[in-house]
Design a protein around this motif. Structure first.
Motif, PDB file in Angstrom:
ATOM      1  N   LEU A  72       0.622  -1.314  -0.444  1.00  0.00           N
ATOM      2  CA  LEU A  72      -0.622  -0.016  -0.021  1.00  0.00           C
ATOM      3  C   LEU A  72       0.698   1.115   0.093  1.00  0.00           C
ATOM      4  N   ALA A  73       1.986   0.782   0.795  1.00  0.00           N
ATOM      5  CA  ALA A  73       3.193   2.315   1.055  1.00  0.00           C
ATOM      6  C   ALA A  73       3.674   2.534  -0.722  1.00  0.00           C
ATOM      7  N   CYS A  74       4.290   1.654  -1.408  1.00  0.00           N
ATOM      8  CA  CYS A  74       3.914   1.442  -3.125  1.00  0.00           C
ATOM      9  C   CYS A  74       2.734   2.196  -3.557  1.00  0.00           C
ATOM     10  N   LEU A  75       1.973   2.104  -3.322  1.00  0.00           N
ATOM     11  CA  LEU A  75       0.512   2.200  -4.272  1.00  0.00           C
ATOM     12  C   LEU A  75       0.495   3.856  -3.399  1.00  0.00           C
ATOM     13  N   GLY A  76       0.614   4.396  -2.975  1.00  0.00           N
ATOM     14  CA  GLY A  76       0.606   5.947  -2.319  1.00  0.00           C
ATOM     15  C   GLY A  76       1.244   6.228  -2.710  1.00  0.00           C
ATOM     16  N   PHE A  77       3.051   5.887  -2.983  1.00  0.00           N
ATOM     17  CA  PHE A  77       4.037   6.454  -3.895  1.00  0.00           C
ATOM     18  C   PHE A  77       3.870   6.533  -4.906  1.00  0.00           C
ATOM     19  N   ALA A  78       3.268   5.348  -5.373  1.00  0.00           N
ATOM     20  CA  ALA A  78       2.829   6.122  -6.941  1.00  0.00           C
ATOM     21  C   ALA A  78       1.710   6.883  -7.774  1.00  0.00           C
ATOM     22  N   CYS A  79       1.316   6.649  -6.835  1.00  0.00           N
ATOM     23  CA  CYS A  79      -0.206   7.785  -7.054  1.00  0.00           C
ATOM     24  C   CYS A  79       0.605   9.723  -6.609  1.00  0.00           C
ATOM     25  N   ALA A  80       1.492   9.921  -5.291  1.00  0.00           N
ATOM     26  CA  ALA A  80       1.704  10.440  -5.715  1.00  0.00           C
ATOM     27  C   ALA A  80       2.752  11.001  -6.801  1.00  0.00           C
ATOM     28  N   LEU A  81       3.462   9.898  -7.071  1.00  0.00           N
ATOM     29  CA  LEU A  81       4.398  10.550  -8.723  1.00  0.00           C
ATOM     30  C   LEU A  81       3.709  10.861  -9.408  1.00  0.00           C
ATOM     31  N   LEU A  82       1.914  10.074  -9.604  1.00  0.00           N
ATOM     32  CA  LEU A  82       0.635  10.689 -10.976  1.00  0.00           C
ATOM     33  C   LEU A  82       0.344  11.027 -10.690  1.00  0.00           C
ATOM     34  N   VAL A  83       0.485  12.263  -9.616  1.00  0.00           N
ATOM     35  CA  VAL A  83      -0.167  13.850  -9.960  1.00  0.00           C
ATOM     36  C   VAL A  83       1.437  14.502  -9.989  1.00  0.00           C
ATOM     37  N   SER A  84       2.449  14.332  -9.409  1.00  0.00           N
ATOM     38  CA  SER A  84       3.743  15.150 -10.475  1.00  0.00           C
ATOM     39  C   SER A  84       3.971  15.472 -12.065  1.00  0.00           C
ATOM     40  N   MET A  85       3.244  14.361 -12.406  1.00  0.00           N
ATOM     41  CA  MET A  85       3.014  13.872 -13.716  1.00  0.00           C
ATOM     42  C   MET A  85       2.348  14.908 -14.409  1.00  0.00           C
ATOM     43  N   THR A  86       0.603  14.750 -13.152  1.00  0.00           N
ATOM     44  CA  THR A  86      -0.034  15.232 -13.775  1.00  0.00           C
ATOM     45  C   THR A  86      -0.138  16.866 -14.146  1.00  0.00           C
ATOM     46  N   ILE A  87       0.613  17.352 -13.185  1.00  0.00           N
ATOM     47  CA  ILE A  87       1.311  18.654 -13.631  1.00  0.00           C
ATOM     48  C   ILE A  87       2.053  19.291 -14.390  1.00  0.00           C
ATOM     49  N   THR A 595      -6.869  -0.407 -21.978  1.00  0.00           N
ATOM     50  CA  THR A 595      -6.904  -1.998 -21.987  1.00  0.00           C
ATOM     51  C   THR A 595      -6.923  -2.058 -20.132  1.00  0.00           C
ATOM     52  N   ALA A 596      -5.919  -1.038 -19.150  1.00  0.00           N
ATOM     53  CA  ALA A 596      -5.848  -1.231 -18.070  1.00  0.00           C
ATOM     54  C   ALA A 596      -7.260  -0.541 -17.410  1.00  0.00           C
ATOM     55  N   GLY A 597      -7.163   0.706 -17.815  1.00  0.00           N
ATOM     56  CA  GLY A 597      -8.508   0.542 -17.265  1.00  0.00           C
ATOM     57  C   GLY A 597     -10.176   0.226 -17.459  1.00  0.00           C
ATOM     58  N   VAL A 598     -10.049  -0.721 -18.414  1.00  0.00           N
ATOM     59  CA  VAL A 598     -11.209  -1.576 -18.529  1.00  0.00           C
ATOM     60  C   VAL A 598     -11.221  -2.742 -17.060  1.00  0.00           C
ATOM     61  N   MET A 599      -9.549  -3.144 -17.277  1.00  0.00           N
ATOM     62  CA  MET A 599      -9.207  -4.035 -16.785  1.00  0.00           C
ATOM     63  C   MET A 599      -9.544  -3.988 -14.817  1.00  0.00           C
ATOM     64  N   PHE A 621      -6.948  -3.862  -4.646  1.00  0.00           N
ATOM     65  CA  PHE A 621      -5.579  -3.102  -5.191  1.00  0.00           C
ATOM     66  C   PHE A 621      -5.382  -4.220  -6.810  1.00  0.00           C
ATOM     67  N   PHE A 622      -5.343  -4.888  -6.942  1.00  0.00           N
ATOM     68  CA  PHE A 622      -4.598  -4.614  -8.317  1.00  0.00           C
ATOM     69  C   PHE A 622      -5.945  -4.272  -9.051  1.00  0.00           C
ATOM     70  N   GLY A 623      -6.816  -3.865  -8.649  1.00  0.00           N
ATOM     71  CA  GLY A 623      -7.954  -2.292  -9.581  1.00  0.00           C
ATOM     72  C   GLY A 623      -7.403  -1.449  -9.704  1.00  0.00           C
ATOM     73  N   TYR A 624      -6.082  -0.794  -7.832  1.00  0.00           N
ATOM     74  CA  TYR A 624      -6.175   0.903  -8.211  1.00  0.00           C
ATOM     75  C   TYR A 624      -4.690   0.388  -8.675  1.00  0.00           C
ATOM     76  N   CYS A 625      -4.030  -0.682  -8.716  1.00  0.00           N
ATOM     77  CA  CYS A 625      -2.794  -0.210 -10.087  1.00  0.00           C
ATOM     78  C   CYS A 625      -3.190  -0.307 -11.380  1.00  0.00           C
ATOM     79  N   GLY A 626      -4.163  -1.367 -11.505  1.00  0.00           N
ATOM     80  CA  GLY A 626      -4.711  -0.448 -13.168  1.00  0.00           C
ATOM     81  C   GLY A 626      -4.510   0.286 -13.200  1.00  0.00           C
ATOM     82  N   LEU A 627      -5.397   1.552 -11.817  1.00  0.00           N
ATOM     83  CA  LEU A 627      -6.017   2.708 -12.785  1.00  0.00           C
ATOM     84  C   LEU A 627      -4.871   3.441 -12.722  1.00  0.00           C
ATOM     85  N   VAL A 628      -3.653   3.644 -11.146  1.00  0.00           N
ATOM     86  CA  VAL A 628      -2.569   3.619 -11.533  1.00  0.00           C
ATOM     87  C   VAL A 628      -1.853   4.115 -13.233  1.00  0.00           C
ATOM     88  N   ILE A 629      -1.636   2.513 -13.673  1.00  0.00           N
ATOM     89  CA  ILE A 629      -0.953   2.293 -14.587  1.00  0.00           C
ATOM     90  C   ILE A 629      -1.588   2.864 -15.909  1.00  0.00           C
TER      91      ILE A 629
END
Length: 644
Positions: A72-87, A595-599, A621-629
């Motif tokens: 879950l900590a890795c997923l949170g780090f990926a979400c924070a990285l996603l915020v940087s990319m979005t900006i 594909t990742a979003g649908v899965m 959890f895998f679904g959240y990871c798929g949304l990040v991808i």
């Protein structure tokens, strides 16, 4: 001490995390962004990382689930990285790279910006004071009164604007006749620079002048807006002329060129007549030419190039002293004579034939244009000298035109076709010279050129400079664009006309140019010239002719044996391969993101499955990871789309 160490450790950790977020976001997007916005995106990602990770973990620390805690900590780090990319992507979408200078650049350029703003306000005030505001805003069409106001405004604007007016006065292909007439009255005069400032420039460029010159006349021969000229004698005893650039003129020119470019872009956006005249291209070409004039080493090379094409001694080009020429100082051979604009009755008192001198000068310039491809682009009367021995001299080679072999060949073919009166051949050569639009009625153009030739070059006609005006109208009528090199040819001929008229009143420049074309045609049709042309063509074709029998033999043998085939290499060009590869990558990334979003949505909809925590299953959890991808891949595609 413990609190200080804690603060230092916290700052170091924050800096490392910010750098990791910034580097990771830029790497995942596979694009380079300005340093400032990359660091800002990394800092935001680092700031939201802890709250996101804390929200995901929740009360899991009390349950002592190390595996789930780590994931879950890795997923949170990926979400924070996603915020940087979005900006970064959103910043690029709303403020593309290059539209706003970096703040790191603002601090170093604040003084120059203030000076440029003051100068811009002063120039704008000059234009507005002369009643040009409605035309700058595109709310009125130019008129004869506008031309007079525009000329006075340029004259008060200073060196760059005076030179701009002089260049525009030769562009009959884009400006109305009233503008050309008014701008032609501009004169480039300037007060001389005091000797101490000139001496400082000489010392900075050449060192101690006593080691170079035996004598130096402190009174200038001439003073212009960019440089002034002095007499001098070298240690060897040779008399020379020294051209010294005005101190600080480069900064003034660069500042004013920036203003000219901004005004041109403003007019292009607001005024339809400015777009039709191509003011942005005019401003860019003018800026390039003026920057070359600021480097006297370019002028020295130009002088040597034009001198190398001289076929006789009737027109003299001074020789530069390359070892004494720098970007701000030019030392050249001194030609004893007087400018054509001041010659007056000196020509008659010396018993010289005015018509013969004018014909010699025109023949020299035309040969430079048609045969050599290197010509003096500004032969006004002040740049033409009547030497003491009765010959003519050319000076001031800051503006030199160049035509490549292809353009010279097109002009030569056009010249031959004009002498033959072949409208179709003239049209073909003409279209090779100008930039043609996508939709062009060639038949109508051929008929218009035929009518033009019948009107100005037919039997019993007396061609004059009015034919150039008609030619430019024809160019505008068919939306043809004259290249800068050809525009320089017309500019040189239009400028030369003034000097020739002053030297020999009544001199028919067009008729004499037509005579030059006939003599050139006769030279081309001489048996010796034809034999040389045939030999040149044969030498170029000889290697191919030698290989041709062997290749024909191979082709016939393969056809006889049934082995004849044709190999075609698709995308042999590297740029084509890069383009196709980039498109395929974007399509593939889009498909993978979808594909990742649908899965991910399907996995999040599953309620059953192994429990990872009290509230989250493994499938979720895998679904959240798929949304990040899915988000990462989508942002990568958008980054490519938004980047210019």
């Amino acid at each position: 001490m413990d609190s200080s160490a804690t603060i230092i450790a916290f700052l170091i950790g924050t800096a490392i995390n910010t750098w990791v977020m910034a580097y990771g976001a830029r790497s995942l997007l596979d694009a380079r962004f300005p340093l400032f916005r990359t660091l800002v995106a990394g800092a935001v990602g680092q700031a939201v990382a802890s709250p996101i990770i804390g929200a995901l973990i929740g009360d899991l620390r009390a349950d002592r689930e190390p595996v789930a805690l780590t994931w879950l900590a890795c997923l949170g780090f990926a979400c924070a990285l996603l915020v940087s990319m979005t900006i970064l992507v959103l910043w690029e979408a709303f403020v593309p790279t290059g539209t706003v200078p970096s703040p790191l650049h603002w601090f170093g350029a604040v003084r120059s910006r203030i000076a440029r703003t003051r100068r811009y306000r002063r120039i704008s005030f000059i234009f507005l004071r002369h009643g040009l505001g409605p035309y700058l805003r595109g709310r009125a069409r130019p008129s004869a009164r506008t031309a007079r106001s525009f000329t006075h405004a340029l004259e008060q604007g200073g060196v760059v604007f005076v030179k701009l007016g002089q260049v525009l006065s030769t562009r009959r292909d884009v400006l109305p006749p009233e503008f050309v007439r008014e701008l032609g009255r501009l004169q480039d005069c300037a007060a001389p620079v005091p000797w101490p400032q000139i001496e400082r420039v000489l010392h900075e460029e050449l060192g101690d002048t006593r080691d170079v010159f035996a004598s130096f006349d402190r009174a200038p021969l001439a003073a212009a807006s960019i440089a002034q000229v002095h007499r001098a004698t070298l240690r060897s005893g040779e008399e020379v002329v020294v051209k010294i650039q005005r101190p600080g003129v480069r900064a003034v020119v660069e500042r004013d060129l920036d203003i000219v470019g901004r005004l041109a872009r403003t007019l292009h956006e607001r005024a339809g007549w400015a777009r039709s005249f191509g003011v942005v291209d005019l401003a860019d070409g003018f800026a390039t030419a003026l920057r070359e004039e600021l480097d006297f080493r370019v002028e020295a090379r130009n002088m040597a190039s034009v001198a190398a094409t001289a076929r006789n001694g009737d027109v003299v080009v001074p020789r530069p002293h390359d070892d004494l020429c720098t970007s701000r100082v030019l030392v050249m051979q001194r030609l004893d004579g007087v400018a054509l604009s001041k010659a007056g009755t000196r020509v008659d008192s010396a018993g010289l034939d005015r018509t013969a001198l004018a014909r010699t000068l025109l023949d020299t310039v035309l040969r430079q244009i048609v045969l050599d491809g290197v010509f003096h682009a500004d032969p006004h009367p002040g740049n033409i000298l009547l030497l003491d021995d009765g010959r003519l001299g050319l000076i001031d080679f800051g503006s030199v035109g160049r035509l490549d072999t292809e353009l010279r060949g097109c002009l030569q073919r056009m010249l031959i076709a004009l002498n033959r009166g072949d409208a179709v051949a003239v049209t073909d050569a003409f279209l090779e010279v100008v930039a043609r639009p996508d939709e062009l009625d060639e038949q109508a153009l051929a008929r218009a050129l035929g009518a033009f030739m019948a009107r100005h070059l037919g039997p019993g006609t007396s061609p004059d400079m009015a034919m150039f005006t008609d030619l430019f109208r024809l160019v505008a009528r068919f939306d043809l664009a004259v290249p800068a090199e050809i525009a320089a040819v017309f500019r040189a001929l239009a400028t030369l006309e003034g000097g020739l008229s002053e030297l020999a009143p009544g001199f028919a420049i067009v008729t004499e140019a037509h005579t030059f074309g006939e003599s050139y045609l006769r030279e081309r049709l001489r048996p010796g010239s034809l034999r040389e042309a045939a030999n040149d063509e044969l030498l170029s074709l000889l290697p191919m002719l030698r290989r041709l029998p062997r290749r024909l033999d191979r082709i016939t043998a393969a056809a006889e044996a049934g082995r004849l085939s044709v190999n075609v290499r698709l995308f042999a060009d590297e740029s084509d391969r890069r383009t196709v590869t980039g498109l395929l990558q974007q399509v593939l990334l889009t498909i993978l993101a979808a594909t990742a979003g649908v899965m991910a949505v399907m996995l999040l909809g599953l309620r059953d499955g192994p429990a990872m925590t009290r509230d989250v299953t493994l499938f979720q959890f895998f679904g959240y990871c798929g949304l990040v991808i899915c988000s990462v891949l989508s942002l990568r595609v958008l980054a490519v789309i938004f980047r210019r």
